[in-house]
Design an enzyme around this catalytic site. Structure first.
Site, PDB file in Angstrom:
ATOM      1  N   ARG A  15       3.739 -31.285   9.409  1.00 28.16           N
ATOM      2  CA  ARG A  15       2.876 -31.502  10.579  1.00 28.16           C
ATOM      3  C   ARG A  15       2.249 -32.893  10.491  1.00 28.16           C
ATOM      4  NH1 ARG A  15       1.514 -29.465  15.716  1.00 28.16           N
ATOM      5  NH2 ARG A  15      -0.755 -29.634  16.069  1.00 28.16           N
TER       6      ARG A  15
ATOM      7  N   GLY B 211     -17.532   7.348   1.327  1.00 34.80           N
ATOM      8  CA  GLY B 211     -16.513   6.415   0.878  1.00 34.80           C
ATOM      9  C   GLY B 211     -16.774   5.965  -0.538  1.00 34.80           C
TER      10      GLY B 211
ATOM     11  N   ALA C 255      -4.390   2.570  -9.661  1.00 38.54           N
ATOM     12  CA  ALA C 255      -3.908   1.895  -8.460  1.00 38.54           C
ATOM     13  C   ALA C 255      -4.481   0.485  -8.332  1.00 38.54           C
ATOM     14  CB  ALA C 255      -4.263   2.720  -7.228  1.00 38.54           C
ATOM     15  N   ARG C 256      -5.698   0.287  -8.796  1.00 38.36           N
ATOM     16  CA  ARG C 256      -6.323  -1.038  -8.683  1.00 38.36           C
ATOM     17  C   ARG C 256      -5.560  -2.098  -9.463  1.00 38.36           C
ATOM     18  NH1 ARG C 256     -12.058   1.865  -9.729  1.00 38.36           N
ATOM     19  NH2 ARG C 256     -12.564   2.369  -7.541  1.00 38.36           N
TER      20      ARG C 256
ATOM     21  N   GLY D 226      -4.665 -24.993  11.579  1.00 34.87           N
ATOM     22  CA  GLY D 226      -5.348 -25.189  12.844  1.00 34.87           C
ATOM     23  C   GLY D 226      -5.156 -24.008  13.774  1.00 34.87           C
TER      24      GLY D 226
ATOM     25  N   GLU E 280     -10.356   1.274  -2.335  1.00 32.69           N
ATOM     26  CA  GLU E 280     -10.292   1.494  -3.790  1.00 32.69           C
ATOM     27  C   GLU E 280     -11.398   0.722  -4.519  1.00 32.69           C
ATOM     28  OE1 GLU E 280      -6.401   1.590  -5.492  1.00 32.69           O
ATOM     29  OE2 GLU E 280      -5.503   2.135  -3.573  1.00 32.69           O
TER      30      GLU E 280
ATOM     31  N   GLU F 124     -13.910  10.485   2.477  1.00 29.99           N
ATOM     32  CA  GLU F 124     -14.276  11.363   3.592  1.00 29.99           C
ATOM     33  C   GLU F 124     -14.946  10.554   4.697  1.00 29.99           C
ATOM     34  OE1 GLU F 124     -14.845  15.440   0.965  1.00 29.99           O
ATOM     35  OE2 GLU F 124     -16.519  14.708   2.172  1.00 29.99           O
TER      36      GLU F 124
ATOM     37  N   SER G 278       0.826  -1.210   0.000  1.00 30.67           N
ATOM     38  CA  SER G 278       0.000   0.000   0.000  1.00 30.67           C
ATOM     39  C   SER G 278       0.858   1.256   0.000  1.00 30.67           C
ATOM     40  CB  SER G 278      -0.943   0.007   1.208  1.00 30.67           C
ATOM     41  OG  SER G 278      -1.901  -1.020   1.123  1.00 30.67           O
TER      42      SER G 278
ATOM     43  N   ILE H 252      -6.772   7.777   5.035  1.00 29.63           N
ATOM     44  CA  ILE H 252      -5.820   8.201   4.016  1.00 29.63           C
ATOM     45  C   ILE H 252      -4.446   7.607   4.322  1.00 29.63           C
ATOM     46  CG2 ILE H 252      -4.839  10.146   2.785  1.00 29.63           C
ATOM     47  CD1 ILE H 252      -7.932   9.840   2.590  1.00 29.63           C
TER      48      ILE H 252
END
Length: 387
Positions: free
Chosen positions: A271, A140, A245-246, A342, A366, A136, A94, A166
């Site tokens: 495991r 949104g 940006a996406r 788990g 976004e 804001e 980000s 922001i």
């Protein structure tokens, strides 16, 4: 890559340069992020400015932009970098996305030459941090209803309002602030030390804790006339930055999912329960197979969209397809990997729950999944269901 996860040999579709860029970013994440990120997340504190300078030295900030100290890389190369960064942590990716695809892209695309010369070289180097003020407190998904206003006062502008959630705001040197004017929505470059600007860090987050997030208050902020971004007129301007940006998110979410899958594969192979490794049980293999198939489909989608972007033919609704699918599937993968681990799946000793928590934010910011569903729905039907 030669890893078990590359079921479809997608790696063979990458150029040598793209693989080299990916390898450099992966080494950076391995050296600089992985050893510390669990502590950053637990403490809710990250050395963002220090990381920005390191990312700047590698050319990762605004790397898909040209000129002004930017690397001018392809969108696929940028996407691969985002994938590797988010394999470390969504908050780290980000930082790069907001700096390069939102703040820098807004200046690069809509700013005047003086804006570009003043800010872009420093931002590309990580010496100046930017933020992008659109969301804001009460607005949104519906930015058209923003209440932040800018009014003329002689040759100056006066800004009043508030922005919320922001990224980078508390440490930013400059904010790209969107406000309503008599001429419609306009963008302004606001030095964050301008009188009347207050940035407060948002604490007590349960997600993206290795990211600096803030609220911006604008109280009678006086700006000169040249603070206005001349090329940004109307809401299409900030929305186009979000589309940019996406594209990084389409790739980045796959990084978080890959880290979860690799962790689950390793854990299941070592495991032992009921006398055999978890990986030897049919239910575990079914989970792993389904997740790996979805991850590979997401990677093919990201690569296809990246090639379209580099060809200059990518549409915003296609980006919505990528964001909707890849983030949704990445979150599902993180949650399913948690079940394989788990009780250890909720431990900070493993990255899975951290990635799952982070992806809850990526799912929302976004453009929520619901918003992207409506974008795709409008493309399919020709009818807008917004409002």
């Amino acid at each position: 890559m030669g890893t078990p996860l590359d079921l479809l040999d997608v790696d063979a579709s990458l150029s040598e340069e793209e693989r080299q860029i990916r390898a450099v970013v992966r080494r950076l994440v391995d050296d600089r992020v992985r050893p510390h990120v669990a502590g950053w997340y637990e403490d809710g504190d990250v050395p963002a400015r220090e990381l920005a300078r390191e990312f700047g030295r590698l050319g990762l900030l605004g790397m898909h932009l040209t000129g002004y100290g930017c690397a001018g890389s392809s969108m696929v190369a940028y996407g691969l970098a985002c994938l590797e960064l988010e394999a470390g942590d969504s908050g780290v990716r980000s930082l790069v996305s907001v700096q390069g695809s939102l703040a820098m892209h807004a200046v690069w695309r809509f700013g005047g030459e003086e804006h570009k010369q003043r800010w872009l070289p420093a931002m590309a180097a990580g010496e100046a941090i930017g933020c992008f003020g659109l969301t804001e407190p009460d607005h949104g998904s519906d930015p058209a209803s923003m209440t932040t206003r800018a009014r003329r006062d002689g040759d100056d502008w006066i800004l009043d309002g508030a922005k919320m959630w922001i990224t980078n705001a508390p440490i930013a040197d400059v904010g790209v602030i969107w406000a309503r004017t008599d001429e419609g929505v306009r963008g302004f470059l606001v030095p964050m030390d301008t009188p009347g600007v207050t940035a407060r860090e948002i604490r007590r987050k349960m997600s993206l804790r290795a990211s600096v997030t803030g609220e911006i208050a604008l109280d009678g902020v006086r700006l000169p006339a040249d603070a206005l971004l001349p090329g940004a007129v109307g809401l299409r301007a900030p929305l186009s930055c979000l589309t940019e940006a996406r594209q990084g998110i389409v790739w980045g979410a796959l990084g978080a999912a890959r880290d979860c899958l690799e962790t689950a594969l390793s854990y299941a192979g070592t495991r032992t329960q009921f006398g055999r490794p978890l990986a030897g049980f049919q239910l575990t293999q079914a989970k792993l197979a389904d997740m790996a198939v979805e991850w590979n489909k997401g990677l093919l989608l990201a690569l296809h969209l990246g090639r379209l972007a580099d060809a200059g033919t990518l549409r915003p609704d296609q980006v919505s397809v990528g964001k909707l699918n890849n983030v949704r599937e990445a979150l599902a993968i993180a949650r399913q990997c948690r079940t394989i681990l788990g009780a250890n799946g909720v431990s900070g000793e493993y990255p899975v729950m951290r990635h799952a928590n982070n992806l809850e934010s990526v799912l929302t910011y976004e453009g929520t999944s619901e918003i992207h569903q409506l974008v795709v729905g409008q493309r399919l039907t020709g009818l807008s269901a917004f409002g």
